[in-house]
Design an enzyme around this catalytic site. Sequence first.
Site, PDB file in Angstrom:
ATOM      1  N   HIS A 140       0.833  -1.223   0.000  1.00 51.62           N
ATOM      2  CA  HIS A 140       0.000   0.000   0.000  1.00 51.62           C
ATOM      3  C   HIS A 140       0.863   1.268   0.000  1.00 51.62           C
ATOM      4  O   HIS A 140       0.424   2.312   0.453  1.00 51.62           O
ATOM      5  CB  HIS A 140      -0.951   0.050   1.199  1.00 51.62           C
ATOM      6  CG  HIS A 140      -1.663  -1.242   1.469  1.00 51.62           C
ATOM      7  ND1 HIS A 140      -2.895  -1.536   0.933  1.00 51.62           N
ATOM      8  CD2 HIS A 140      -1.298  -2.335   2.199  1.00 51.62           C
ATOM      9  CE1 HIS A 140      -3.268  -2.751   1.335  1.00 51.62           C
ATOM     10  NE2 HIS A 140      -2.309  -3.258   2.100  1.00 51.62           N
ATOM     11  N   SER A 261      14.105  22.582 -14.858  1.00 52.10           N
ATOM     12  CA  SER A 261      12.880  23.337 -15.104  1.00 52.10           C
ATOM     13  C   SER A 261      13.261  24.682 -15.705  1.00 52.10           C
ATOM     14  O   SER A 261      14.316  25.224 -15.407  1.00 52.10           O
ATOM     15  CB  SER A 261      12.146  23.548 -13.782  1.00 52.10           C
ATOM     16  OG  SER A 261      11.306  24.680 -13.869  1.00 52.10           O
ATOM     17  N   LYS A 267      15.071  22.454  -9.630  1.00 47.60           N
ATOM     18  CA  LYS A 267      14.403  21.226 -10.041  1.00 47.60           C
ATOM     19  C   LYS A 267      15.261  20.342 -10.937  1.00 47.60           C
ATOM     20  O   LYS A 267      16.027  20.812 -11.774  1.00 47.60           O
ATOM     21  CB  LYS A 267      13.092  21.552 -10.798  1.00 47.60           C
ATOM     22  CG  LYS A 267      12.099  22.292  -9.989  1.00 47.60           C
ATOM     23  CD  LYS A 267      10.981  21.476  -9.358  1.00 47.60           C
ATOM     24  CE  LYS A 267      10.377  20.403 -10.166  1.00 47.60           C
ATOM     25  NZ  LYS A 267       9.018  20.716 -10.556  1.00 47.60           N
ATOM     26  N   GLU A 274       9.010   9.507 -16.496  1.00 45.90           N
ATOM     27  CA  GLU A 274       7.601   9.864 -16.693  1.00 45.90           C
ATOM     28  C   GLU A 274       7.134   9.523 -18.107  1.00 45.90           C
ATOM     29  O   GLU A 274       5.996   9.101 -18.319  1.00 45.90           O
ATOM     30  CB  GLU A 274       7.399  11.359 -16.413  1.00 45.90           C
ATOM     31  CG  GLU A 274       7.547  11.695 -14.948  1.00 45.90           C
ATOM     32  CD  GLU A 274       7.579  13.198 -14.706  1.00 45.90           C
ATOM     33  OE1 GLU A 274       6.631  13.707 -14.101  1.00 45.90           O
ATOM     34  OE2 GLU A 274       8.542  13.852 -15.147  1.00 45.90           O
TER      35      GLU A 274
END
Length: 447
Positions: A140, A261, A267, A274
């Site tokens: 979980h 970024s 970042k 992704e």
Amino acid sequence: MREINASIPFDKALWRQDIAASKAHVDMLAAQGIVTVEDAGLIAGGLDAVAAEYEASGVPENWDLEDIHMTTESRLAELIGPVAGRLHTARSRNDQVATDFRLWVRDAMDQAELGLKQLQVALVTRAGEHAASIMPGFTHLQTAQPVTLGHHLMAYYEMAGRDRSRFADARVRMNRSPLGAAALAGTGFPIDRFRTAEALGFDGPTDNSLDSVSDRDFALDYLMAAAQCSLHLSRLAEEFIIWASQPFGFVTLPDSLSTGSSIMPQKKNPDAAELVRGHSGRIVGCLTALMITMKGLPLAYSKDMQDDKPPVFEAASLLALSIAAMTGMVAEATFRTERMRSAAELGYATATDLADWLVRQADIPFREAHHITGSAVKLAESRGIALDQLPLDDLKAIDARIDDRVYAALSVDASVASRASHGGTAPNEVSKRVAEARVALGLEDKA
Ligand code: ARG
């Protein structure tokens, strides 16, 4: 009509297979006395010349010529004259495209298998380095029990192995030649389908001409294996995305597979991972597209089947990229093992070990042990400390049968070392699995 009919914009990708199949066909026609040896020689030489042109400057895209088969035949006629017309004796574009596409998909299966093997090499290499590096194991996505990073990575080795075997199985099933099925019913010419099959590396000819020209199971098998594989890759990608997030901080992604970024200088985004996660959706979409194209088609060939190629081509290029990206990610990531270890220590990951200890040392029934452990976790939580930081007096106050030997069971190292059942997370077990895998991958001689 011209626009809806043309498949050359995408089926030009089949040019190598189309030339190879035509050469095998004309060689067989000559051997069977259906065309003269001299004409066959002219045609084969012409096909080589067309191939050289394609290699040098690409396949020309003339929609009036519809597809790769007509494009090649038409160029052949320009180069060698009317004798080119003899090439299409005893075949049809229906068996021709079925043959070309099978050859293409067969290569794609081989490439996927090879790519997955490279991914497995990266996984076992890193798993070997981290057979004893402790991290929290999750259910979980909640800290459950400590595991080792090597164990976690080897789970993906298993998945990649099943993916490889799916491509290998599909390859065995599909490796029969439809060439010679002609339009749908076979041909009256005395062809030798065994000869062309062998020349093209097939195990033999297909056995039913109607099935031969209308079967696209091989493409669906490929897409099913690719879809399943992409699901695994997306799960691995997701692990890296989570692990690279600041609250986790389990991994530093390789610079080569992340991006900055445009406005937030701090970042470092896991874009490659992704995109692997995203691409899996597109690959599953390709499978769905072809399944629905094939659904309900009567025998034999229907033009719907021309739509078989774009989803397969798309899935193949997305899959190759995804496998390569995850291979690089696994090979080059920096694992922050101290962060992983302290997350395991702080997350009450050894609560099960306390319960197991109570069962083993104090002969307490597991349900009761589970209850006692719950109280210990609650107490430790209320003080913001780890289980093994609770003083013995406090543990004894919860249950008098606890003694100081319990601390040995509460460390994350003791916890993982104890899980030495076959396939368990104990470093020794993980090292055994890694050693076996290295032999299976040919990285090591058999011990
Ligand atoms: N371009 C076609 C395809 O990819 C070749 C087969 C054409 N056959 C036909 N009967 N029109 O499916």
